[in-house]
Scaffold this motif. Sequence first.
Motif, PDB file in Angstrom:
ATOM      1  N   TYR A 167      -5.616  -0.857   5.697  1.00 17.22           N
ATOM      2  CA  TYR A 167      -5.058  -1.348   4.440  1.00 17.22           C
ATOM      3  C   TYR A 167      -6.022  -2.315   3.750  1.00 17.22           C
ATOM      4  CZ  TYR A 167      -0.597   1.022   5.253  1.00 17.22           C
ATOM      5  OH  TYR A 167       0.393   1.970   5.425  1.00 17.22           O
TER       6      TYR A 167
ATOM      7  N   HIS B 103      12.316   1.494   5.804  1.00 14.85           N
ATOM      8  CA  HIS B 103      11.495   0.326   6.179  1.00 14.85           C
ATOM      9  C   HIS B 103      10.830  -0.299   4.950  1.00 14.85           C
ATOM     10  CE1 HIS B 103       7.645   2.932   7.055  1.00 14.85           C
ATOM     11  NE2 HIS B 103       7.432   2.259   5.946  1.00 14.85           N
TER      12      HIS B 103
ATOM     13  N   ARG C 182      -0.425  12.258   6.892  1.00 10.61           N
ATOM     14  CA  ARG C 182      -1.158  12.927   5.809  1.00 10.61           C
ATOM     15  C   ARG C 182      -2.424  12.162   5.412  1.00 10.61           C
ATOM     16  NH1 ARG C 182       2.892   9.867   3.427  1.00 10.61           N
ATOM     17  NH2 ARG C 182       2.596   9.112   1.292  1.00 10.61           N
TER      18      ARG C 182
ATOM     19  N   THR D  28       0.869  -1.187   0.000  1.00 13.87           N
ATOM     20  CA  THR D  28       0.000   0.000   0.000  1.00 13.87           C
ATOM     21  C   THR D  28       0.901   1.232   0.000  1.00 13.87           C
ATOM     22  OG1 THR D  28      -0.106  -0.391   2.349  1.00 13.87           O
ATOM     23  CG2 THR D  28      -2.041  -0.996   1.083  1.00 13.87           C
ATOM     24  N   GLY D  29       0.337   2.386   0.245  1.00 14.98           N
ATOM     25  CA  GLY D  29       1.118   3.623   0.208  1.00 14.98           C
ATOM     26  C   GLY D  29       1.057   4.226  -1.186  1.00 14.98           C
ATOM     27  N   SER D  30       1.705   5.372  -1.352  1.00 17.35           N
ATOM     28  CA  SER D  30       1.625   6.081  -2.634  1.00 17.35           C
ATOM     29  C   SER D  30       2.562   5.484  -3.687  1.00 17.35           C
ATOM     30  CB  SER D  30       1.956   7.560  -2.424  1.00 17.35           C
ATOM     31  OG  SER D  30       3.202   7.675  -1.771  1.00 17.35           O
ATOM     32  N   SER D  31       3.623   4.800  -3.245  1.00 19.20           N
ATOM     33  CA  SER D  31       4.637   4.324  -4.213  1.00 19.20           C
ATOM     34  C   SER D  31       4.079   3.394  -5.291  1.00 19.20           C
ATOM     35  CB  SER D  31       5.776   3.626  -3.470  1.00 19.20           C
ATOM     36  OG  SER D  31       6.302   4.469  -2.487  1.00 19.20           O
TER      37      SER D  31
ATOM     38  N   GLY E  14       7.075  -0.940  -1.505  1.00 13.63           N
ATOM     39  CA  GLY E  14       7.496   0.455  -1.462  1.00 13.63           C
ATOM     40  C   GLY E  14       8.616   0.536  -0.442  1.00 13.63           C
ATOM     41  N   ILE E  15       9.060   1.729  -0.141  1.00 11.32           N
ATOM     42  CA  ILE E  15      10.101   1.889   0.878  1.00 11.32           C
ATOM     43  C   ILE E  15       9.766   3.124   1.717  1.00 11.32           C
ATOM     44  CG2 ILE E  15      11.593   3.189  -0.719  1.00 11.32           C
ATOM     45  CD1 ILE E  15      14.030   1.899   0.710  1.00 11.32           C
TER      46      ILE E  15
ATOM     47  N   LYS F 297      12.603   9.935  -1.374  1.00  9.87           N
ATOM     48  CA  LYS F 297      13.019   8.538  -1.249  1.00  9.87           C
ATOM     49  C   LYS F 297      14.477   8.325  -1.668  1.00  9.87           C
ATOM     50  CE  LYS F 297       9.152   7.210   0.395  1.00  9.87           C
ATOM     51  NZ  LYS F 297       8.128   6.416  -0.213  1.00  9.87           N
TER      52      LYS F 297
ATOM     53  N   ASP G 101       0.933  -5.687   4.982  1.00 11.95           N
ATOM     54  CA  ASP G 101       0.775  -5.216   6.361  1.00 11.95           C
ATOM     55  C   ASP G 101      -0.620  -4.637   6.589  1.00 11.95           C
ATOM     56  OD1 ASP G 101       1.193  -2.995   4.744  1.00 11.95           O
ATOM     57  OD2 ASP G 101       3.133  -2.490   5.594  1.00 11.95           O
TER      58      ASP G 101
ATOM     59  N   ASN H 263       2.965   9.147   7.665  1.00  7.03           N
ATOM     60  CA  ASN H 263       1.635   8.657   7.295  1.00  7.03           C
ATOM     61  C   ASN H 263       0.498   9.522   7.842  1.00  7.03           C
ATOM     62  OD1 ASN H 263       3.048   6.719   6.023  1.00  7.03           O
ATOM     63  ND2 ASN H 263       2.285   4.975   7.167  1.00  7.03           N
TER      64      ASN H 263
ATOM     65  N   GLY I 232       7.389  -2.990   4.213  1.00  5.11           N
ATOM     66  CA  GLY I 232       6.225  -3.358   5.008  1.00  5.11           C
ATOM     67  C   GLY I 232       6.203  -2.368   6.163  1.00  5.11           C
ATOM     68  N   PHE I 233       6.030  -2.858   7.380  1.00  6.16           N
ATOM     69  CA  PHE I 233       6.209  -1.992   8.550  1.00  6.16           C
ATOM     70  C   PHE I 233       7.378  -2.513   9.387  1.00  6.16           C
ATOM     71  CE2 PHE I 233       1.749  -0.106   8.342  1.00  6.16           C
ATOM     72  CZ  PHE I 233       2.189   1.202   8.212  1.00  6.16           C
TER      73      PHE I 233
END
Length: 245
Positions: A84, A142, A171, A44-47, A136-137, A206, A71, A169, A144-145
Amino acid sequence: MSPLKGQKLTVSVHASAGDAGAAAAEHVAGLVRPNPTAVLGLATGSSPLPLYQALQQADLNLKAVTAFALDEYVGLPAGHAQSYASVIRSQVVEPLGLTPARVHVPDGNPAEVNAVGEAYEAQILAAGGIDLQILGIGSNGHIGFNEPRSPFSSRTRVVALADRTRQDNARFFEAPEAVPTHAVTQGLATIFQARHLLLIAHGPGKAQAIKRALTGPVTEDVPASILQLHPSVTVYLSKAAAALL
Ligand code: GLP
């Protein structure tokens, strides 16, 4: 593509995040087209968003794919927009036409905290392991988490989030304090067992993490540096994320 460390870790640099996502989507499509029952690991995330968006344009049937999220936050109410499970549903499952029953996300509200990791590992094992893990990173390196100093031998478990991760996170939440303090994450050893790892990153924020992960010492201080040990890794970067390589 230019190999960075030997033949096993390939870095592919692109003019924009969208171009990196399109190239990464081609990679995923190249796995799934001949192997429609492939097992994918989802980030997940923006990457990975440009990757998921580009996959929508590919002529690909993902109905028979099995997927495992990396995660999940601990303690968000079921159906919370930032869980997620919700993000994977709205950004991946629905737009790409995966079969919901084949898509797994760790339980963020487990009855028994100590059992959640083992249950998830068992599901991954029963599916035959992950063919391709999308990653992603975090700005602190990190994946995942798995925050800095997570053991390379770690398996799926509940972890505390680093302050920097909660700030990064924030945001996505109405207030910084609303960011959960804990998460369930696949461990570094779990991620490492995937047959192929695909890391995607964009933006200048990044660049430092990418430099440390790909060219720095292999150390638990930089969880993503474990990628240097894996036999099969492809990294898709925008020019900005690759700026310090
Ligand atoms: C999040 C997720 C990671 C993600 C990373 C980067 O906290 N747990 O899986 O890769 O941080 O997020 P983003 O892609 O939004 O920068």
